[in-house]
Design a protein around this motif. Structure first.
Motif, PDB file in Angstrom:
ATOM      1  N   GLN A 110       0.827  -1.204   0.000  1.00 41.15           N
ATOM      2  CA  GLN A 110       0.000   0.000   0.000  1.00 41.15           C
ATOM      3  C   GLN A 110       0.865   1.259   0.000  1.00 41.15           C
ATOM      4  O   GLN A 110       0.572   2.237  -0.706  1.00 41.15           O
ATOM      5  CB  GLN A 110      -0.934  -0.003   1.210  1.00 41.15           C
ATOM      6  N   LEU A 111       1.934   1.260   0.803  1.00 37.14           N
ATOM      7  CA  LEU A 111       2.847   2.404   0.796  1.00 37.14           C
ATOM      8  C   LEU A 111       3.488   2.586  -0.572  1.00 37.14           C
ATOM      9  O   LEU A 111       3.581   3.707  -1.090  1.00 37.14           O
ATOM     10  CB  LEU A 111       3.936   2.216   1.853  1.00 37.14           C
ATOM     11  N   ALA A 112       3.945   1.490  -1.164  1.00 39.70           N
ATOM     12  CA  ALA A 112       4.559   1.567  -2.489  1.00 39.70           C
ATOM     13  C   ALA A 112       3.583   2.099  -3.521  1.00 39.70           C
ATOM     14  O   ALA A 112       3.947   2.909  -4.385  1.00 39.70           O
ATOM     15  CB  ALA A 112       5.082   0.187  -2.898  1.00 39.70           C
ATOM     16  N   LEU A 113       2.333   1.657  -3.444  1.00 37.05           N
ATOM     17  CA  LEU A 113       1.310   2.120  -4.385  1.00 37.05           C
ATOM     18  C   LEU A 113       1.070   3.616  -4.257  1.00 37.05           C
ATOM     19  O   LEU A 113       0.913   4.325  -5.267  1.00 37.05           O
ATOM     20  CB  LEU A 113       0.002   1.359  -4.143  1.00 37.05           C
ATOM     21  N   ARG A 114       1.039   4.111  -3.035  1.00 33.08           N
ATOM     22  CA  ARG A 114       0.778   5.537  -2.834  1.00 33.08           C
ATOM     23  C   ARG A 114       1.920   6.397  -3.355  1.00 33.08           C
ATOM     24  O   ARG A 114       1.702   7.448  -3.977  1.00 33.08           O
ATOM     25  CB  ARG A 114       0.498   5.801  -1.353  1.00 33.08           C
ATOM     26  N   PHE A 115       3.150   5.969  -3.115  1.00 33.31           N
ATOM     27  CA  PHE A 115       4.291   6.702  -3.667  1.00 33.31           C
ATOM     28  C   PHE A 115       4.305   6.606  -5.188  1.00 33.31           C
ATOM     29  O   PHE A 115       4.589   7.584  -5.886  1.00 33.31           O
ATOM     30  CB  PHE A 115       5.602   6.165  -3.098  1.00 33.31           C
ATOM     31  N   HIS A 116       3.991   5.419  -5.713  1.00 35.67           N
ATOM     32  CA  HIS A 116       4.004   5.227  -7.165  1.00 35.67           C
ATOM     33  C   HIS A 116       2.997   6.156  -7.835  1.00 35.67           C
ATOM     34  O   HIS A 116       3.292   6.758  -8.885  1.00 35.67           O
ATOM     35  CB  HIS A 116       3.695   3.771  -7.505  1.00 35.67           C
ATOM     36  N   ALA A 117       1.811   6.292  -7.255  1.00 33.16           N
ATOM     37  CA  ALA A 117       0.784   7.144  -7.847  1.00 33.16           C
ATOM     38  C   ALA A 117       1.258   8.590  -7.931  1.00 33.16           C
ATOM     39  O   ALA A 117       1.039   9.275  -8.941  1.00 33.16           O
ATOM     40  CB  ALA A 117      -0.507   7.041  -7.034  1.00 33.16           C
ATOM     41  N   SER A 118       1.916   9.064  -6.866  1.00 35.38           N
ATOM     42  CA  SER A 118       2.409  10.444  -6.871  1.00 35.38           C
ATOM     43  C   SER A 118       3.544  10.614  -7.878  1.00 35.38           C
ATOM     44  O   SER A 118       3.602  11.622  -8.596  1.00 35.38           O
ATOM     45  CB  SER A 118       2.887  10.837  -5.472  1.00 35.38           C
ATOM     46  N   LEU A 119       4.434   9.639  -7.945  1.00 36.18           N
ATOM     47  CA  LEU A 119       5.563   9.732  -8.876  1.00 36.18           C
ATOM     48  C   LEU A 119       5.111   9.584 -10.325  1.00 36.18           C
ATOM     49  O   LEU A 119       5.704  10.171 -11.230  1.00 36.18           O
ATOM     50  CB  LEU A 119       6.607   8.664  -8.540  1.00 36.18           C
ATOM     51  N   ALA A 120       4.053   8.814 -10.538  1.00 37.62           N
ATOM     52  CA  ALA A 120       3.531   8.661 -11.905  1.00 37.62           C
ATOM     53  C   ALA A 120       3.018   9.994 -12.430  1.00 37.62           C
ATOM     54  O   ALA A 120       3.147  10.302 -13.622  1.00 37.62           O
ATOM     55  CB  ALA A 120       2.425   7.608 -11.931  1.00 37.62           C
ATOM     56  N   GLN A 121       2.448  10.810 -11.551  1.00 39.53           N
ATOM     57  CA  GLN A 121       1.958  12.123 -11.961  1.00 39.53           C
ATOM     58  C   GLN A 121       3.094  13.022 -12.430  1.00 39.53           C
ATOM     59  O   GLN A 121       2.880  13.932 -13.236  1.00 39.53           O
ATOM     60  CB  GLN A 121       1.205  12.788 -10.808  1.00 39.53           C
ATOM     61  N   GLN A 122       4.300  12.767 -11.917  1.00 38.19           N
ATOM     62  CA  GLN A 122       5.456  13.572 -12.297  1.00 38.19           C
ATOM     63  C   GLN A 122       6.253  12.940 -13.439  1.00 38.19           C
ATOM     64  O   GLN A 122       7.279  13.480 -13.844  1.00 38.19           O
ATOM     65  CB  GLN A 122       6.374  13.777 -11.093  1.00 38.19           C
ATOM     66  N   GLY A 123       5.801  11.788 -13.932  1.00 40.47           N
ATOM     67  CA  GLY A 123       6.508  11.130 -15.016  1.00 40.47           C
ATOM     68  C   GLY A 123       7.754  10.386 -14.584  1.00 40.47           C
ATOM     69  O   GLY A 123       8.563   9.964 -15.414  1.00 40.47           O
ATOM     70  N   VAL A 124       7.935  10.207 -13.275  1.00 37.71           N
ATOM     71  CA  VAL A 124       9.109   9.483 -12.776  1.00 37.71           C
ATOM     72  C   VAL A 124       8.846   7.984 -12.753  1.00 37.71           C
ATOM     73  O   VAL A 124       9.701   7.181 -13.123  1.00 37.71           O
ATOM     74  CB  VAL A 124       9.499   9.979 -11.370  1.00 37.71           C
ATOM     75  N   ALA A 125       7.654   7.601 -12.310  1.00 38.07           N
ATOM     76  CA  ALA A 125       7.272   6.185 -12.280  1.00 38.07           C
ATOM     77  C   ALA A 125       6.482   5.873 -13.543  1.00 38.07           C
ATOM     78  O   ALA A 125       5.290   6.200 -13.632  1.00 38.07           O
ATOM     79  CB  ALA A 125       6.444   5.873 -11.038  1.00 38.07           C
ATOM     80  N   THR A 126       7.131   5.267 -14.512  1.00 33.43           N
ATOM     81  CA  THR A 126       6.467   4.941 -15.771  1.00 33.43           C
ATOM     82  C   THR A 126       6.210   3.456 -15.928  1.00 33.43           C
ATOM     83  O   THR A 126       5.584   3.040 -16.894  1.00 33.43           O
ATOM     84  CB  THR A 126       7.308   5.431 -16.960  1.00 33.43           C
ATOM     85  N   GLY A 127       6.697   2.665 -14.985  1.00 36.54           N
ATOM     86  CA  GLY A 127       6.419   1.239 -15.017  1.00 36.54           C
ATOM     87  C   GLY A 127       5.086   0.947 -14.356  1.00 36.54           C
ATOM     88  O   GLY A 127       4.424   1.838 -13.812  1.00 36.54           O
ATOM     89  N   PRO A 128       4.653  -0.297 -14.378  1.00 37.83           N
ATOM     90  CA  PRO A 128       3.373  -0.668 -13.761  1.00 37.83           C
ATOM     91  C   PRO A 128       3.409  -0.484 -12.254  1.00 37.83           C
ATOM     92  O   PRO A 128       4.439  -0.700 -11.616  1.00 37.83           O
ATOM     93  CB  PRO A 128       3.208  -2.141 -14.146  1.00 37.83           C
ATOM     94  N   ALA A 129       2.281  -0.088 -11.698  1.00 33.94           N
ATOM     95  CA  ALA A 129       2.183   0.066 -10.253  1.00 33.94           C
ATOM     96  C   ALA A 129       2.319  -1.296  -9.579  1.00 33.94           C
ATOM     97  O   ALA A 129       1.916  -2.322 -10.135  1.00 33.94           O
ATOM     98  CB  ALA A 129       0.842   0.694  -9.893  1.00 33.94           C
ATOM     99  N   PRO A 130       2.901  -1.325  -8.375  1.00 34.22           N
ATOM    100  CA  PRO A 130       2.986  -2.597  -7.650  1.00 34.22           C
ATOM    101  C   PRO A 130       1.599  -3.180  -7.423  1.00 34.22           C
ATOM    102  O   PRO A 130       0.620  -2.449  -7.251  1.00 34.22           O
ATOM    103  CB  PRO A 130       3.639  -2.201  -6.324  1.00 34.22           C
TER     104      PRO A 130
END
Length: 305
Positions: A205-225
């Protein structure tokens, strides 16, 4: 093209306690690393080169190097003096600094010192141009289910740390996750036997929340955990055995020097409640936070409320 570098700093939460994989801990930071450019770490913990498919929008095809410097029991002093120099030498593109709970469990707790250390750490990484990840954390007294007179002083300390983290996160433009409240704290399925560390589902859940925020910035472009655990939940007997052995020792090692002071703080709580003056304790803590933030350099302070 060099790999994207993700370095994680902190304590047992970021080390991955509660999310065992084989003989090691994995944890939310390693799970997040999988989604920064779309791949799977070849091993955990720490110092892992990830040969992944995608990368941030301006770095197509980049791989990810994930290094986990978090150590169980670490405090803000350890992050500043030991972990930060090593992390800066790696010149990370993304760095997580999730720390503070162990400071609240020490008789030496000083919100001015905590604020000053975090200010130095955050500034150092932002000066290097790294994307900074931070989080507010739940108070340990509530998670452990301590009696009110014992839990309230710890809660007050954790609120103070969270206020500092929140204010400094705003100042330095960090990607900040509010993990100090919400339904996830009361969902027993998300937590390990010790009630202080997430289980695998909670780390996800923590990883998912960080991933969602980073995806908005274009940093996390891989699939969410994935939100679903990869491994079976430990049996109740296994969890109780861990709590009675390793878990109890973990808590005892971190609270021994605090206990005499905590009893004194609890006595003060009882006295103030009897007099109807408990608000003075909360007000004093708020003033301490404001004073700690005002003492930092960098111009006008964000609202610590």
């Amino acid at each position: 093209m060099r790999p994207l570098r993700f370095v994680a700093l902190g304590d047992s939460l970021t080390e991955g306690v509660g999310d065992p994989v084989g003989e090691a801990w994995r944890g939310w930071a390693a799970l997040l690393a999988e989604g920064l450019s779309g791949g799977v770490p070849e091993g955990v913990p720490g110092g892992v080169s990830l040969e992944l498919g995608g990368g941030p929008s301006d770095r197509p095809g980049a791989s990810v190097e994930f290094t986990n410097l978090a150590v169980s029991g670490a405090q803000t002093r350890d992050v500043l003096e030991r972990q930060t120099p090593e992390a800066l030498a790696l010149r990370p593109d993304v760095v997580s600094v999730v720390i503070g709970v162990n400071d609240t469990l020490r008789c030496t707790f000083d919100i001015h010192a905590v604020a000053a250390r975090l200010d130095q750490v955050y500034a150092a990484f932002r000066d290097q141009g790294a994307v900074l990840l931070t989080a507010c954390l739940p108070d340990p007294g509530a998670m452990l289910g301590l009696p009110g007179a014992l839990a309230r002083p710890l809660a007050r300390r954790q609120r103070a740390v969270n206020a500092v983290v929140h204010a400094l996160s705003e100042r330095y433009g960090a990607v900040h996750v509010h993990a100090a409240e919400g339904a996830w704290l009361t969902d027993r399925a998300l937590w390990s036997a010790d009630r202080l560390h997430p289980g695998e589902r909670g780390h996800r859940q923590l990883a998912l929340r960080f991933h969602a925020s980073l995806a908005q910035q274009g940093v996390a472009t891989g699939p969410a955990p994935s939100a679903e655990p990869e491994f079976p939940v430990p049996t109740r007997s296994a969890s109780l055995w861990w709590l009675a052995t390793a878990g109890t020792g973990w808590v005892a090692r971190r609270c021994t020097d605090l206990l005499p002071q905590l009893l004194t703080l609890a006595a003060a709580e009882v006295r103030h409640r009897a007099r109807g003056t408990s608000a003075r304790l909360d007000l004093g803590a708020s003033h301490a936070v404001a004073s700690a933030l005002a003492a930092l350099s960098g111009g006008e302070q964000p609202d610590a409320a």
